[in-house]
Design a protein around this motif. Structure first.
Motif, PDB file in Angstrom:
ATOM      1  N   SER A 111      -3.591   3.306  -4.624  1.00  0.00           N
ATOM      2  CA  SER A 111      -3.241   3.712  -5.786  1.00  0.00           C
ATOM      3  C   SER A 111      -3.607   2.622  -6.838  1.00  0.00           C
ATOM      4  N   ARG A 112      -3.266   1.535  -6.503  1.00  0.00           N
ATOM      5  CA  ARG A 112      -3.743   0.312  -7.504  1.00  0.00           C
ATOM      6  C   ARG A 112      -4.877   0.437  -8.007  1.00  0.00           C
ATOM      7  N   ASN A 113      -6.019   0.202  -7.008  1.00  0.00           N
ATOM      8  CA  ASN A 113      -7.345   0.360  -7.466  1.00  0.00           C
ATOM      9  C   ASN A 113      -7.669   1.650  -8.184  1.00  0.00           C
ATOM     10  N   LEU A 114      -7.363   2.828  -7.839  1.00  0.00           N
ATOM     11  CA  LEU A 114      -7.676   3.775  -8.370  1.00  0.00           C
ATOM     12  C   LEU A 114      -6.987   4.239  -9.812  1.00  0.00           C
ATOM     13  N   SER A 115      -5.645   3.621  -9.987  1.00  0.00           N
ATOM     14  CA  SER A 115      -5.296   3.694 -11.246  1.00  0.00           C
ATOM     15  C   SER A 115      -5.959   2.620 -12.356  1.00  0.00           C
ATOM     16  N   LEU A 116      -6.560   1.667 -11.811  1.00  0.00           N
ATOM     17  CA  LEU A 116      -7.328   0.635 -12.603  1.00  0.00           C
ATOM     18  C   LEU A 116      -8.718   1.228 -13.065  1.00  0.00           C
TER      19      LEU A 116
END
Ligand SMILES: Nc1ncnc2c1ncn2[C@@H]1O[C@H](COP(=O)(O)OP(=O)(O)OP(=O)(O)O)[C@@H](O)[C@H]1O
Ligand SMILES: [Mg+2]
Length: 265
Positions: free
Chosen positions: A237-242
């Protein structure tokens, strides 16, 4: 394992802007990569390098052991070893050719022409690939009359025709309806898990389009790598959000992925 693709510090600069910005990335044999990133991130540009149609402005790109721009590398020998199915390709193909001809001409490195004597064995191969993509009923249909989904499946069959060692797919499921997408994901999954299938790199905008059998993800934003590695580790989720610049939650459901935006507070 040997490298199928190795980019070292690759940049592509146009009009003073880096469309691809110091990308170092390698694809090893047996890996199947998904490239994710927003519109304009440089995904198609990266595929153009991987297909040897575009040379880096700086850095080195080695494809199937051949380094672009060095004296020993002949791109005309390299290109038949790479299968490409992308949006740009459909426009280059004659609309009046039949689906079978469209796939067959790939064996001869041409986008047009039906004057050649085609080998029986090539025709059988073309029919077999079309069958594998669920296009048996359409072999005699003119390419220009196909629906979006049928056209996409034809282009993948065409890309497989030269028995490529590397298969590059640029948004193969874009424009498909839900049934068409699921059908394509299933077929790509079968291909991805086939031990004799080529290494694959697929660009997509939607994690829902990642077929089972894909192993790695490359996330890019503004030409730069944001994450690169195994799906289980890096599709977070973190990578995709960034990557997409908004809060997203990604989940693995069975052997598939889904993502959605967080509800507004
Ligand atoms: N020849 C060029 N000269 C200048 N800019 C270019 C050129 N070709 C592409 N670009 C720009 O480079 C950026 C990256 O383009 P690219 O097609 O690689 O993006 P993409 O990630 O595939 O986007 P999309 O998801 O919309 O397909 C875009 O901003 C595009 O406008
Ligand atoms: Mg693109």
């Amino acid at each position: 394992m040997s490298d199928v693709l190795e980019l070292q510090d690759v940049s592509v600069v146009r009009e003073g802007r880096a469309l691809v910005d110091q990308v170092s990335w390698s694809v090893k044999e047996g890996e199947r990569w998904v490239i994710l990133g927003p519109n304009g991130a440089g995904k198609t540009t990266l595929l153009h390098i991987a297909s040897s149609y575009l040379f880096p402005s700086t850095g080195t790109a080695t494809i199937l052991g051949e380094t672009l721009g060095t004296p020993g590398t002949d791109v005309f020998e390299l290109r038949p070893r790479i299968g490409i199915a992308g949006n740009g390709m459909a426009d280059k193909l004659p609309k009046k050719q039949t689906v079978l001809q469209t796939v067959l001409t790939a064996a001869y490195g041409m986008t047009a022409g039906w004057q050649e004597e085609y080998e029986e064995i090539d025709e059988q191969r073309a029919r077999a690939f079309l069958d594998r993509l669920g296009m048996s009923e359409f072999v005699d249909r003119r390419f220009g009359t196909l629906s979006e989904g049928e056209r996409k499946r034809t282009l993948i069959a065409r890309a497989l025709m030269t028995d490529p060692e590397l298969l590059l797919l640029d948004e193969p499921a874009a424009g498909l309806d839900l049934g068409g997408r699921e059908d394509l994901v299933r077929r790509l999954g079968r291909l991805a898990r086939d031990p004799i299938a080529p290494s694959m790199v697929m660009v997509t905008h939607h994690v829902e389009e990642i077929a089972p059998g894909f192993t790695h993800v490359l996330m890019i934003r503004q030409g730069k790598i944001l994450a690169a590695g195994p799906l289980e580790l890096d599709l977070t989720s973190r990578n995709l959000s960034l990557c997409f610049g908004l809060p997203l939650v990604v989940e693995q459901v069975g052997d598939r992925w889904t993502a959605q935006g967080l509800p507004m507070a």
